[in-house]
Design an enzyme around this catalytic site. Sequence first.
Site, PDB file in Angstrom:
ATOM      1  N   GLY A  72      -3.110   7.594 -23.763  1.00 38.30           N
ATOM      2  CA  GLY A  72      -4.490   7.452 -24.191  1.00 38.30           C
ATOM      3  C   GLY A  72      -5.063   6.104 -23.794  1.00 38.30           C
TER       4      GLY A  72
ATOM      5  N   PRO B 286     -10.764  10.059  -5.677  1.00 36.86           N
ATOM      6  CA  PRO B 286     -11.826  11.064  -5.637  1.00 36.86           C
ATOM      7  C   PRO B 286     -11.593  12.167  -6.666  1.00 36.86           C
ATOM      8  CG  PRO B 286     -10.261  11.437  -3.867  1.00 36.86           C
ATOM      9  CD  PRO B 286      -9.859  10.146  -4.527  1.00 36.86           C
TER      10      PRO B 286
ATOM     11  N   LYS C 123      -4.924   8.461 -15.877  1.00 36.86           N
ATOM     12  CA  LYS C 123      -3.825   7.483 -15.815  1.00 36.86           C
ATOM     13  C   LYS C 123      -2.626   8.009 -15.030  1.00 36.86           C
ATOM     14  CE  LYS C 123      -3.144   6.941 -20.177  1.00 36.86           C
ATOM     15  NZ  LYS C 123      -4.154   7.948 -20.588  1.00 36.86           N
ATOM     16  N   THR C 124      -2.266   9.269 -15.258  1.00 31.83           N
ATOM     17  CA  THR C 124      -1.073   9.789 -14.594  1.00 31.83           C
ATOM     18  C   THR C 124      -1.288   9.912 -13.095  1.00 31.83           C
ATOM     19  OG1 THR C 124      -0.428  10.991 -16.595  1.00 31.83           O
ATOM     20  CG2 THR C 124       0.582  11.687 -14.527  1.00 31.83           C
ATOM     21  N   LEU C 125      -2.439  10.437 -12.689  1.00 27.02           N
ATOM     22  CA  LEU C 125      -2.756  10.514 -11.262  1.00 27.02           C
ATOM     23  C   LEU C 125      -2.740   9.125 -10.644  1.00 27.02           C
ATOM     24  CD1 LEU C 125      -3.723  12.139  -8.794  1.00 27.02           C
ATOM     25  CD2 LEU C 125      -6.072  11.764  -9.597  1.00 27.02           C
TER      26      LEU C 125
ATOM     27  N   ASP D  36       3.215  14.723 -17.909  1.00 26.86           N
ATOM     28  CA  ASP D  36       2.976  13.445 -17.239  1.00 26.86           C
ATOM     29  C   ASP D  36       4.278  12.831 -16.733  1.00 26.86           C
ATOM     30  OD1 ASP D  36       0.366  13.828 -17.966  1.00 26.86           O
ATOM     31  OD2 ASP D  36       0.351  12.333 -19.563  1.00 26.86           O
TER      32      ASP D  36
ATOM     33  N   GLY E 265       0.848   4.085 -20.131  1.00 25.82           N
ATOM     34  CA  GLY E 265       0.591   4.160 -21.557  1.00 25.82           C
ATOM     35  C   GLY E 265       0.202   5.561 -21.987  1.00 25.82           C
TER      36      GLY E 265
ATOM     37  N   LYS F 136       7.110   6.817 -18.565  1.00 26.15           N
ATOM     38  CA  LYS F 136       6.191   7.251 -19.615  1.00 26.15           C
ATOM     39  C   LYS F 136       6.836   6.841 -20.922  1.00 26.15           C
ATOM     40  CE  LYS F 136       2.505   9.537 -21.086  1.00 26.15           C
ATOM     41  NZ  LYS F 136       1.117   9.181 -20.713  1.00 26.15           N
TER      42      LYS F 136
END
Length: 224
Positions: free
Chosen positions: A119, A205, A15-17, A55, A117, A37
């Site tokens: 998780g 990727p 999610k963070t990436l 994050d 979010g 966040k």
Amino acid sequence: MIGCFVTGTDTGAGKTLASCALLQALAQHHGRVVGMKAVAAGAEPDSQGHWANEDTLALRAASTLAVPPALDNPVLLPDPMSPHIAAQRAGVEVTLAPILDAYRQLAAQADAVVVEGAGGWLVPLSETLSIADLAVALQLPVVLVVGLKLGCLNHAMLTANAIRASGLPLAGWIASRVDPDMLVPEENMDWLRRKLGAPLLADLPWQAEPDPRNAQFTLPKEWQ
């Protein structure tokens, strides 16, 4: 102002990436973009000696608008565990009001806000609140990050169905290749393209050292 809520099929889905890559894609069309966040569990001292979440720091680095920590990370919990347990251990209760107030202040300053979010979609924030409740309160379109690994088809469909059942639109999905040894990833991707019923925004990727600059995004027209 453009806003979206980023959720994932699971913890570690990327999610963070994906949120950072999305911020960079939005910054090509909008001058003031900022990541949020909303609830972060797990904190370490930053370079200024303040406590921060990993994050959150990544989102700040990908944003073009600098804001006070109370706005881009209104709930910071010390322990890296499920937010409702981390909050109990910290002696606090996660509530929606301060998060919604922080978001409104960000939206007043920014051209685009990406809220990440914690998780998956139904991760609990308290005994009565979940990540899904937060997304519904924010009333933002949702971007689903699918961590490509064995089991992702089931996780992706369950999450997409739950998002739609909440009344929120699924604006698109992002493939995150978290397992470099996954068998037949392209066949899994083809199935998700046919079944998720939402556009594929990016295919991230696998990277030993994740870098959002390696992402190629297709933004929805209304976000450009």
